[in-house]
Design an enzyme around this catalytic site. Structure first.
Site, PDB file in Angstrom:
ATOM      1  N   GLY A  29     -26.943   0.929   2.768  1.00 26.27           N
ATOM      2  CA  GLY A  29     -26.104   1.683   1.837  1.00 26.27           C
ATOM      3  C   GLY A  29     -26.287   1.191   0.412  1.00 26.27           C
ATOM      4  CE  LYS A  63      -4.509   0.879   0.446  1.00 27.85           C
ATOM      5  NZ  LYS A  63      -5.670   0.096   0.026  1.00 27.85           N
TER       6      LYS A  63
HETATM    7  P1  NAD Z   1     -20.511   4.537  -2.001  1.00 29.40           P
HETATM    8  O1  NAD Z   1     -20.011   5.767  -1.322  1.00 29.40           O
HETATM    9  O2  NAD Z   1     -20.829   4.599  -3.458  1.00 29.40           O
HETATM   10  O3  NAD Z   1     -21.808   3.984  -1.254  1.00 29.40           O
HETATM   11  C1  NAD Z   1     -21.970   4.000   0.127  1.00 29.40           C
HETATM   12  C2  NAD Z   1     -23.401   4.428   0.406  1.00 29.40           C
HETATM   13  O4  NAD Z   1     -23.619   4.322   1.799  1.00 29.40           O
HETATM   14  C3  NAD Z   1     -23.686   5.883   0.002  1.00 29.40           C
HETATM   15  O5  NAD Z   1     -24.813   5.930  -0.852  1.00 29.40           O
HETATM   16  C4  NAD Z   1     -23.925   6.580   1.334  1.00 29.40           C
HETATM   17  O6  NAD Z   1     -24.887   7.608   1.239  1.00 29.40           O
HETATM   18  C5  NAD Z   1     -24.416   5.428   2.193  1.00 29.40           C
HETATM   19  N1  NAD Z   1     -24.278   5.635   3.634  1.00 29.40           N
HETATM   20  C6  NAD Z   1     -23.297   6.291   4.310  1.00 29.40           C
HETATM   21  N2  NAD Z   1     -23.546   6.258   5.624  1.00 29.40           N
HETATM   22  C7  NAD Z   1     -24.696   5.554   5.793  1.00 29.40           C
HETATM   23  C8  NAD Z   1     -25.454   5.174   6.933  1.00 29.40           C
HETATM   24  N3  NAD Z   1     -25.106   5.527   8.157  1.00 29.40           N
HETATM   25  N4  NAD Z   1     -26.569   4.441   6.730  1.00 29.40           N
HETATM   26  C9  NAD Z   1     -26.963   4.108   5.486  1.00 29.40           C
HETATM   27  N5  NAD Z   1     -26.278   4.444   4.374  1.00 29.40           N
HETATM   28  C10 NAD Z   1     -25.153   5.156   4.522  1.00 29.40           C
HETATM   29  O7  NAD Z   1     -19.404   3.403  -1.696  1.00 29.40           O
HETATM   30  P2  NAD Z   1     -19.276   1.990  -2.407  1.00 29.40           P
HETATM   31  O8  NAD Z   1     -18.199   2.074  -3.430  1.00 29.40           O
HETATM   32  O9  NAD Z   1     -20.613   1.466  -2.783  1.00 29.40           O
HETATM   33  O10 NAD Z   1     -18.685   1.124  -1.216  1.00 29.40           O
HETATM   34  C11 NAD Z   1     -19.490   0.675  -0.143  1.00 29.40           C
HETATM   35  C12 NAD Z   1     -18.647  -0.012   0.901  1.00 29.40           C
HETATM   36  O11 NAD Z   1     -17.968  -1.114   0.320  1.00 29.40           O
HETATM   37  C13 NAD Z   1     -17.542   0.873   1.494  1.00 29.40           C
HETATM   38  O12 NAD Z   1     -17.352   0.489   2.840  1.00 29.40           O
HETATM   39  C14 NAD Z   1     -16.324   0.500   0.687  1.00 29.40           C
HETATM   40  O13 NAD Z   1     -15.129   0.718   1.399  1.00 29.40           O
HETATM   41  C15 NAD Z   1     -16.562  -0.977   0.471  1.00 29.40           C
HETATM   42  N6  NAD Z   1     -15.909  -1.521  -0.717  1.00 29.40           N
HETATM   43  C16 NAD Z   1     -16.189  -1.019  -1.945  1.00 29.40           C
HETATM   44  C17 NAD Z   1     -15.577  -1.559  -3.059  1.00 29.40           C
HETATM   45  C18 NAD Z   1     -15.872  -1.030  -4.441  1.00 29.40           C
HETATM   46  O14 NAD Z   1     -15.552  -1.704  -5.411  1.00 29.40           O
HETATM   47  N7  NAD Z   1     -16.506   0.116  -4.586  1.00 29.40           N
HETATM   48  C19 NAD Z   1     -14.675  -2.626  -2.920  1.00 29.40           C
HETATM   49  C20 NAD Z   1     -14.419  -3.144  -1.644  1.00 29.40           C
HETATM   50  C21 NAD Z   1     -15.045  -2.584  -0.544  1.00 29.40           C
END
Ligand code: NAD
Length: 357
Positions: free
Chosen positions: A179, A80
């Site tokens: 979410g 990282k």
């Molecule tokens: P994103 O920001 O697009 O979506 C997250 C959603 O959660 C948002 O719409 C936000 O409004 C909502 N949110 C925030 N706080 C909240 C709460 N208290 N209650 C309900 N909803 C809430 O992010 P993402 O890319 O969809 O990723 C989601 C999770 O998955 C994150 O934890 C991220 O680290 C993890 N993740 C994502 C990926 C990826 O490919 N995008 C890969 C591995 C892990």
């Protein structure tokens, strides 16, 4: 934190401090373990309170990547990078080119990618200086990782369903998604296609409206999603969502979602197991985006990448088998699965094989 004792304790290979006077670059590249292959891991840009916090973050995240790549079945190690600075105000072409030159100097021991605070545009600049970068906009790049992450979560959820109900189909199962952003939305789509009943929440009303409209989901308030009567709870928003206060509230049999660092503490894995709730370890089930981007190293092929992402089903199943055979929580079982693969493949790699002509 003293760096060498920490390196010794967890087997870190290399911590590189990068400084460039002209551009003001201050970055740390940490390579935890290259037993399985070059260390892949994103480059985070963040305003750390001090440099010790930046080093500690790079080290913690690099080690987590070792487990994630190993458990995903990739021939990659864990690494990282962090750049110290404010991503809103401190970015420049020079900064990322200087960083790219440091990445190049490691000759492929570290491969960088997007992370919190960095974007595709930043990766494009880094690419001017090094070939060891993924997630650029160049032809053959894998693009948004979220659809792949969601596909992997859906496959892993089916492995959990098979273990708990003897039937992997999620048809007519109720899944509560916390979410519905990038990953949550695509996950909802897979589940709706399969005929699952969806309960969704998000702090953003527009995100909720979209899945209600498109997939017939039922919306609930963010503060009650943990109390919903459901079969599966899918955390796809925040870390630390599973803790001593929230676990007693859950009414599901399975927790399987994309969010990183879902457990507040290691004890929470035990708390879930004691309540008879099967937890799919986050770094195993959410590796789809990583597997997808890693395919760029072979010349990106979406079908091949998604086939590999689909194997998350087998990875989650294996974790469940280890947990039940050894009487340990799934969190520990995931670590063991990763460590055993590194040990086994590491032994293979110690044999000398003459290279082909
Ligand atoms: P994103 O920001 O697009 O979506 C997250 C959603 O959660 C948002 O719409 C936000 O409004 C909502 N949110 C925030 N706080 C909240 C709460 N208290 N209650 C309900 N909803 C809430 O992010 P993402 O890319 O969809 O990723 C989601 C999770 O998955 C994150 O934890 C991220 O680290 C993890 N993740 C994502 C990926 C990826 O490919 N995008 C890969 C591995 C892990």
């Amino acid at each position: 934190m003293d760096i060498f004792p920490e390196m010794q304790r967890y087997g870190y290979e290399q911590v590189v401090l990068c400084h460039d006077r002209a551009t003001g670059l201050r970055a740390i590249i940490c390579i935890h373990d290259t037993t399985l292959g070059p260390g892949l891991g994103g480059c985070r840009m963040w305003t750390y309170p001090n440099e010790a916090a930046a080093v500690a973050d790079a080290m913690r995240l690099a080690r987590a990547m070792t487990y994630k790549t190993a458990a995903a079945g990739l021939d990659l190690g864990g690494a990282k990078a962090v750049i110290i600075g404010d991503p809103r105000t401190d970015k420049s072409e020079g900064l990322f080119r200087a960083f790219g030159r440091y990445v190049q100097s490691l000759q492929g021991r570290y491969i960088t990618a997007e992370d919190v605070g960095t974007t595709v545009d930043d990766m494009d600049i880094i690419r001017l200086e090094t070939e060891f970068v993924t997630g650029t906009s160049a032809a053959g790049s894998s693009g948004d990782p979220s659809p792949a992450t969601a596909f992997g979560v859906w496959r892993g959820m089916k492995a959990c369903a098979g273990a708990v109900w003897g039937e992997e189909s999620l048809q007519k199962r109720t899944v509560a998604i916390q979410g519905v952003g990038s990953v949550g939305y695509h996950l909802a789509e897979h589940l709706a296609d399969e005929g699952a009943r969806l309960v969704v929440t998000d702090i953003r009303a527009d995100k909720v409206e979209r899945v209600v409209k498109e997939f017939g989901a039922r919306a609930v308030d963010p503060d009650v999603v943990l109390d919903v009567d459901c079969d599966v709870f899918a955390p796809c928003a925040l870390g630390g969502v599973l803790n001593e206060n929230t676990i007693p509230r859950l009414k599901c049999k399975v927790v399987a979602g994309a969010a990183n660092n879902q457990l507040a503490t290691e004890d929470d894995a035990r708390r879930l197991a004691e309540r008879g709730i099967l937890w799919a370890p986050d770094y195993v089930i959410n590796a789809g985006g990583l597997i997808n981007v890693a395919d760029e190293l072979l010349g990106y092929d979406r079908d091949r990448a998604f086939r590999k992402v689909g194997d998350i089903y087998h990875n989650v199943r294996r974790v469940i088998e280890i947990a039940s055979a050894e009487g340990i929580p799934t969190s520990q079982a995931a670590d063991r699965m990763a460590e055993r693969r590194m040990e086994l493949i590491g032994k293979l790699k110690h044999k000398y094989i003459p290279r082909g002509r």
